[in-house]
Design a protein around this motif. Structure first.
Motif, PDB file in Angstrom:
ATOM      1  N   ASP A 126     -13.753  -6.104 -11.630  1.00 50.33           N
ATOM      2  CA  ASP A 126     -14.959  -5.705 -10.911  1.00 50.33           C
ATOM      3  C   ASP A 126     -14.684  -5.321  -9.463  1.00 50.33           C
ATOM      4  O   ASP A 126     -15.550  -4.815  -8.759  1.00 50.33           O
ATOM      5  N   GLY A 127     -13.450  -5.557  -8.983  1.00 49.91           N
ATOM      6  CA  GLY A 127     -13.069  -5.174  -7.637  1.00 49.91           C
ATOM      7  C   GLY A 127     -13.540  -6.110  -6.551  1.00 49.91           C
ATOM      8  O   GLY A 127     -13.330  -5.838  -5.359  1.00 49.91           O
ATOM      9  N   ALA A 161       0.488 -12.038  -5.189  1.00 51.18           N
ATOM     10  CA  ALA A 161      -0.212 -11.209  -6.166  1.00 51.18           C
ATOM     11  C   ALA A 161      -0.570  -9.849  -5.568  1.00 51.18           C
ATOM     12  O   ALA A 161      -0.522  -8.825  -6.263  1.00 51.18           O
ATOM     13  N   ALA A 162      -0.913  -9.817  -4.265  1.00 54.30           N
ATOM     14  CA  ALA A 162      -1.233  -8.543  -3.614  1.00 54.30           C
ATOM     15  C   ALA A 162      -0.014  -7.637  -3.568  1.00 54.30           C
ATOM     16  O   ALA A 162      -0.131  -6.412  -3.742  1.00 54.30           O
ATOM     17  N   ALA A 163       1.169  -8.212  -3.340  1.00 56.76           N
ATOM     18  CA  ALA A 163       2.397  -7.412  -3.292  1.00 56.76           C
ATOM     19  C   ALA A 163       2.730  -6.811  -4.654  1.00 56.76           C
ATOM     20  O   ALA A 163       3.370  -5.751  -4.738  1.00 56.76           O
ATOM     21  N   LYS A 164       2.282  -7.465  -5.733  1.00 55.07           N
ATOM     22  CA  LYS A 164       2.584  -6.985  -7.089  1.00 55.07           C
ATOM     23  C   LYS A 164       1.436  -6.176  -7.696  1.00 55.07           C
ATOM     24  O   LYS A 164       1.522  -5.762  -8.853  1.00 55.07           O
ATOM     25  N   GLU A 168      -4.605   0.103  -5.446  1.00 59.40           N
ATOM     26  CA  GLU A 168      -5.013  -0.235  -4.082  1.00 59.40           C
ATOM     27  C   GLU A 168      -6.247  -1.131  -4.048  1.00 59.40           C
ATOM     28  O   GLU A 168      -6.367  -1.992  -3.173  1.00 59.40           O
ATOM     29  N   THR A 169      -7.145  -0.964  -5.006  1.00 54.39           N
ATOM     30  CA  THR A 169      -8.362  -1.784  -5.024  1.00 54.39           C
ATOM     31  C   THR A 169      -8.028  -3.254  -5.206  1.00 54.39           C
ATOM     32  O   THR A 169      -8.523  -4.125  -4.475  1.00 54.39           O
ATOM     33  N   THR A 313     -11.997  -2.563   5.462  1.00 56.35           N
ATOM     34  CA  THR A 313     -10.869  -2.056   4.684  1.00 56.35           C
ATOM     35  C   THR A 313     -10.997  -2.410   3.217  1.00 56.35           C
ATOM     36  O   THR A 313     -10.724  -1.591   2.311  1.00 56.35           O
ATOM     37  N   PHE A 314     -11.462  -3.631   2.957  1.00 58.25           N
ATOM     38  CA  PHE A 314     -11.662  -4.078   1.582  1.00 58.25           C
ATOM     39  C   PHE A 314     -12.733  -3.232   0.891  1.00 58.25           C
ATOM     40  O   PHE A 314     -12.582  -2.813  -0.272  1.00 58.25           O
ATOM     41  N   LEU A 315     -13.846  -2.941   1.575  1.00 56.98           N
ATOM     42  CA  LEU A 315     -14.919  -2.154   0.982  1.00 56.98           C
ATOM     43  C   LEU A 315     -14.521  -0.708   0.737  1.00 56.98           C
ATOM     44  O   LEU A 315     -14.964  -0.084  -0.245  1.00 56.98           O
TER      45      LEU A 315
END
Length: 317
Positions: A126-127, A161-164, A168-169, A313-315
């Motif tokens: 769901d992002g 987990a972000a590095a893997k 981009e979302t 940035t997240f949005l």
């Protein structure tokens, strides 16, 4: 033969000419003399007794006669009781002092991991949502301080987990969650410090929301009710803080029904409306105050301390 003009003595307090023992302007007694110890002790006892008696009447009336203090204040017969402003200032000071003594936090966001379960973070399709294996996230209100608020294994799990992440979302979703986890203790501390002090700024908004529900009156009348209502909320939270200091671990939500009941009874007497009418008005007012004042104010403090740029940035991801 000339007569000498004798200037009257001046008042030691305001320097105006005296005519008699007491100053006609400020009331200063000019017959100054050292008082014997017995008289000083008697005067001190009288002052303390008067203050204690007034305070005792005030708190007894608060406990059993909702709205009586407000009614007396509005009718100009509040000499027997403390004013709403004094009650509010006193309860705020006592509440903050008890929080410091008991190590109870107004708000904490706790993120713990199940012992023995490795922390693995995954981004939901769901992002927005992020899942951590064995992670439990809870909001605590008016409970004893928990250290650490965020398990130290959570932040590394999120950044790994972000590095893997394969898109981009998901990467921005995980990074933003990592930022929240890293700065959560600071946000919690700022919220706990800010909320009691911000009550002074939110008090007029509380009073303004009373106008469409209870009629157009002098704003000072609504402000008096607002100060009284906040003082009663602090009194209930004070009891909860003391109970949790003793290990009760009680949540804050059970305080809502007694607060609304007390609010309704006081509003019925103060504003002259039926109890049923005061009940639904109190519920609507509480919802409006939370949605239009408390939630936006808390969001502003949260974004101000957790990085609004990270959220943008997240949005945009």
């Amino acid at each position: 033969m000339s007569s000498e003009v004798i200037e009257p003595p001046a008042c030691p307090a305001c320097q105006l000419p005296l005519v008699g023992r007491f100053c006609h302007d400020c009331g200063q007694d000019t017959s100054i003399r050292p008082k014997p110890l017995r008289e000083v002790a008697s005067e001190a006892f009288t002052e303390i007794t008067n203050i204690d008696g007034k305070a005792a009447r005030t708190f007894a009336t608060l406990a059993v006669r909702p709205g009586r203090l407000l009614e007396a204040y509005r009718l100009g017969a509040s000499g027997r009781y403390a004013t709403p402003l004094k009650i509010f200032v006193m309860m705020t000071a006592v509440f903050l002092s008890v929080l410091n003594f008991t190590e109870v936090q107004i708000y904490q966001n706790i993120w713990k991991l199940t012992p023995g379960v490795p922390a693995v973070a995954t981004a939901d399709p769901d992002g927005v949502t992020v899942h951590i294996t064995g992670g439990v996230n809870r909001d605590l209100w008016m409970e004893r301080r928990v250290d650490p608020q965020v398990d130290p294994r959570i932040y590394p799990a999120l950044t790994e987990a972000a590095a893997k992440a394969t898109n981009e979302t998901d990467r921005q979703n995980l990074l933003y969650e990592a930022t929240i986890a890293e700065e959560q203790p600071l946000v919690t501390e700022r919220l706990s410090t800010w909320l009691p002090n911000a009550v002074w700024l939110m008090m007029p908004l509380y009073a303004l929301l009373l106008i469409p529900l209870f009629g157009r009156r002098l704003l000072t009348e609504h402000l008096a009710f607002a100060m009284w209502a906040h003082a009663m909320a602090f009194a209930l939270l004070l009891l909860l803080a003391l109970a949790n200091r003793l290990g009760a671990a009680l949540p804050a939500w059970p305080l809502i029904p007694p607060y609304l009941i007390y609010f309704s009874l006081a509003a019925s007497r103060y504003y002259g409306v039926p109890v049923r009418g005061a009940a639904w008005r109190s519920l609507v007012h509480a919802l409006l105050y939370v949605l239009l004042v408390l939630v936006p104010a808390a969001a502003i403090v949260t974004f101000a301390n957790s990085g609004f740029g990270d959220y943008v940035t997240f949005l945009s991801a």
